[in-house]
Design a protein around this motif. Structure first.
Motif, PDB file in Angstrom:
ATOM      1  N   GLY A  14     -14.724 -10.098  -7.699  1.00  0.00           N
ATOM      2  CA  GLY A  14     -15.308  -8.961  -7.853  1.00  0.00           C
ATOM      3  C   GLY A  14     -14.461  -8.279  -8.753  1.00  0.00           C
ATOM      4  N   MET A  15     -14.954  -7.246  -9.397  1.00  0.00           N
ATOM      5  CA  MET A  15     -14.188  -6.557 -10.462  1.00  0.00           C
ATOM      6  C   MET A  15     -14.242  -5.034 -10.170  1.00  0.00           C
ATOM      7  SD  MET A  15     -13.832  -6.352 -14.615  1.00  0.00           S
ATOM      8  CE  MET A  15     -14.529  -4.653 -14.869  1.00  0.00           C
ATOM      9  N   VAL A  16     -13.297  -4.354 -10.136  1.00  0.00           N
ATOM     10  CA  VAL A  16     -12.957  -2.967 -10.013  1.00  0.00           C
ATOM     11  C   VAL A  16     -12.752  -2.550 -11.592  1.00  0.00           C
ATOM     12  CG1 VAL A  16     -11.811  -0.935  -9.084  1.00  0.00           C
ATOM     13  CG2 VAL A  16     -12.171  -2.976  -7.907  1.00  0.00           C
ATOM     14  N   HIS A  17     -13.863  -1.899 -12.219  1.00  0.00           N
ATOM     15  CA  HIS A  17     -13.514  -1.270 -13.460  1.00  0.00           C
ATOM     16  C   HIS A  17     -12.594  -0.090 -13.471  1.00  0.00           C
ATOM     17  CE1 HIS A  17     -14.454   0.813 -17.284  1.00  0.00           C
ATOM     18  NE2 HIS A  17     -14.926  -0.532 -17.763  1.00  0.00           N
ATOM     19  N   VAL A  40      -6.134  -5.005  -1.294  1.00  0.00           N
ATOM     20  CA  VAL A  40      -6.697  -3.641  -1.650  1.00  0.00           C
ATOM     21  C   VAL A  40      -8.046  -3.523  -0.798  1.00  0.00           C
ATOM     22  CG1 VAL A  40      -5.616  -3.174  -3.588  1.00  0.00           C
ATOM     23  CG2 VAL A  40      -7.555  -4.101  -3.646  1.00  0.00           C
ATOM     24  N   LYS A  41      -8.561  -2.383  -0.293  1.00  0.00           N
ATOM     25  CA  LYS A  41      -9.866  -2.328   0.230  1.00  0.00           C
ATOM     26  C   LYS A  41     -10.695  -1.677  -1.101  1.00  0.00           C
ATOM     27  CE  LYS A  41      -9.412  -1.343   5.102  1.00  0.00           C
ATOM     28  NZ  LYS A  41      -9.282   0.204   6.018  1.00  0.00           N
ATOM     29  N   ALA A  42     -11.983  -2.169  -1.067  1.00  0.00           N
ATOM     30  CA  ALA A  42     -12.879  -1.547  -1.946  1.00  0.00           C
ATOM     31  C   ALA A  42     -14.259  -1.696  -1.597  1.00  0.00           C
ATOM     32  CB  ALA A  42     -12.802  -2.643  -3.317  1.00  0.00           C
ATOM     33  N   LYS A  43     -15.216  -0.852  -2.289  1.00  0.00           N
ATOM     34  CA  LYS A  43     -16.459  -0.689  -1.737  1.00  0.00           C
ATOM     35  C   LYS A  43     -17.360  -1.582  -3.055  1.00  0.00           C
ATOM     36  CE  LYS A  43     -20.020   2.918  -1.010  1.00  0.00           C
ATOM     37  NZ  LYS A  43     -20.159   4.270  -0.905  1.00  0.00           N
ATOM     38  N   ILE A  58     -12.872   1.511  -5.855  1.00  0.00           N
ATOM     39  CA  ILE A  58     -12.020   1.905  -5.068  1.00  0.00           C
ATOM     40  C   ILE A  58     -11.790   3.316  -4.835  1.00  0.00           C
ATOM     41  CG2 ILE A  58      -9.124   2.056  -4.783  1.00  0.00           C
ATOM     42  CD1 ILE A  58      -8.993  -0.576  -5.920  1.00  0.00           C
ATOM     43  N   LYS A  59     -12.107   4.160  -5.798  1.00  0.00           N
ATOM     44  CA  LYS A  59     -12.313   5.910  -5.698  1.00  0.00           C
ATOM     45  C   LYS A  59     -13.474   6.018  -4.857  1.00  0.00           C
ATOM     46  CE  LYS A  59     -14.871   6.849  -9.660  1.00  0.00           C
ATOM     47  NZ  LYS A  59     -14.761   7.564 -11.133  1.00  0.00           N
ATOM     48  N   GLN A  60     -14.351   5.176  -4.880  1.00  0.00           N
ATOM     49  CA  GLN A  60     -15.470   5.565  -3.884  1.00  0.00           C
ATOM     50  C   GLN A  60     -15.304   5.529  -2.278  1.00  0.00           C
ATOM     51  OE1 GLN A  60     -15.339   3.672  -6.685  1.00  0.00           O
ATOM     52  NE2 GLN A  60     -17.012   4.586  -7.766  1.00  0.00           N
ATOM     53  N   LEU A  61     -14.199   5.132  -2.044  1.00  0.00           N
ATOM     54  CA  LEU A  61     -13.675   4.815  -0.875  1.00  0.00           C
ATOM     55  C   LEU A  61     -13.454   6.611  -0.014  1.00  0.00           C
ATOM     56  CD1 LEU A  61     -11.614   1.835  -0.314  1.00  0.00           C
ATOM     57  CD2 LEU A  61     -13.922   2.122   0.464  1.00  0.00           C
ATOM     58  N   GLN A  62     -13.125   7.282  -1.159  1.00  0.00           N
ATOM     59  CA  GLN A  62     -12.934   8.729  -0.827  1.00  0.00           C
ATOM     60  C   GLN A  62     -13.913   9.592  -1.469  1.00  0.00           C
ATOM     61  OE1 GLN A  62      -9.165   9.101  -2.620  1.00  0.00           O
ATOM     62  NE2 GLN A  62      -7.845   7.843  -1.037  1.00  0.00           N
TER      63      GLN A  62
END
Length: 185
Positions: A14-17, A40-43, A58-62
């Motif tokens: 997967g990719m985190v932009h 890392v954890k990611a949504k 990743i920022k969407q976890l917060q």
């Protein structure tokens, strides 16, 4: 160069932009916090089966720290900001400690002689009127000039009229005298 590629299983990536790494930092700065092999954890944000892409965040976890400020701020409202940077073309500010804002040089004061960014200092508090709210970019454009013009109009409406021949100094003097008289009685 686009973000982080994350192995989800033996054969699925997967990719985190970059824009989905941090609420507060620009993509390139946020990328510095990660290194190859780090867990890392990611949504999961999106799965495109046809293109075989999985978009992660990743920022969407917060929760977005600016969400409350963005919900409460309106075009035309007066806000107190803190100067964060002084540039030749204006000043950068923070609203509610989370929203980035900018006041263009021409909007720094009604009086052209006062439209000098260098008269402001980092850390100084200024009141400004909100011109636009860009909720997607989480930024606001502001004006001190517009706030000053609005205050003058309110003073004229409350304490005098343009037809009366009274100057703004006369009107403000009357307002101060009235406030002092009202405060004593």
């Amino acid at each position: 160069e686009f973000g982080l590629f994350i192995g989800l299983s033996a054969d699925i990536d997967g990719m985190v932009h970059m824009s989905d790494l941090s609420w507060d930092e620009a993509g390139e700065d946020a990328m510095k916090h990660f290194e190859k092999g780090q867990v890392v954890k990611a949504k999961v944000l999106d799965v495109d089966v046809e293109k075989e892409r999985i978009s992660l965040g990743i920022k969407q976890l917060q929760e977005d720290p600016a969400a409350d400020a963005l919900a409460s701020i309106q075009k035309g409202s007066i806000v107190t900001c803190i100067v964060t940077a002084v540039q030749a073309n204006g000043i950068e500010v923070k609203v509610d400690d989370v929203l980035s804002g900018f006041i263009r040089r021409a909007e720094l004061a009604r009086d052209k002689a006062e439209q000098r960014p260098e008269r402001f200092a980092v850390g100084e508090r200024v009141d400004a009127k909100v011109v636009t709210v860009d909720r997607t970019a989480r930024k606001v454009a502001l004006t001190i000039k517009g706030r000053e013009v609005e205050e003058d109009k309110q003073a004229i409406n409350e304490y005098g009229s343009a037809d009366s021949g009274a100057s703004l100094g006369d009107i403000l003097g009357a307002a101060i005298r009235r406030r002092n008289t009202d405060g004593e009685g």
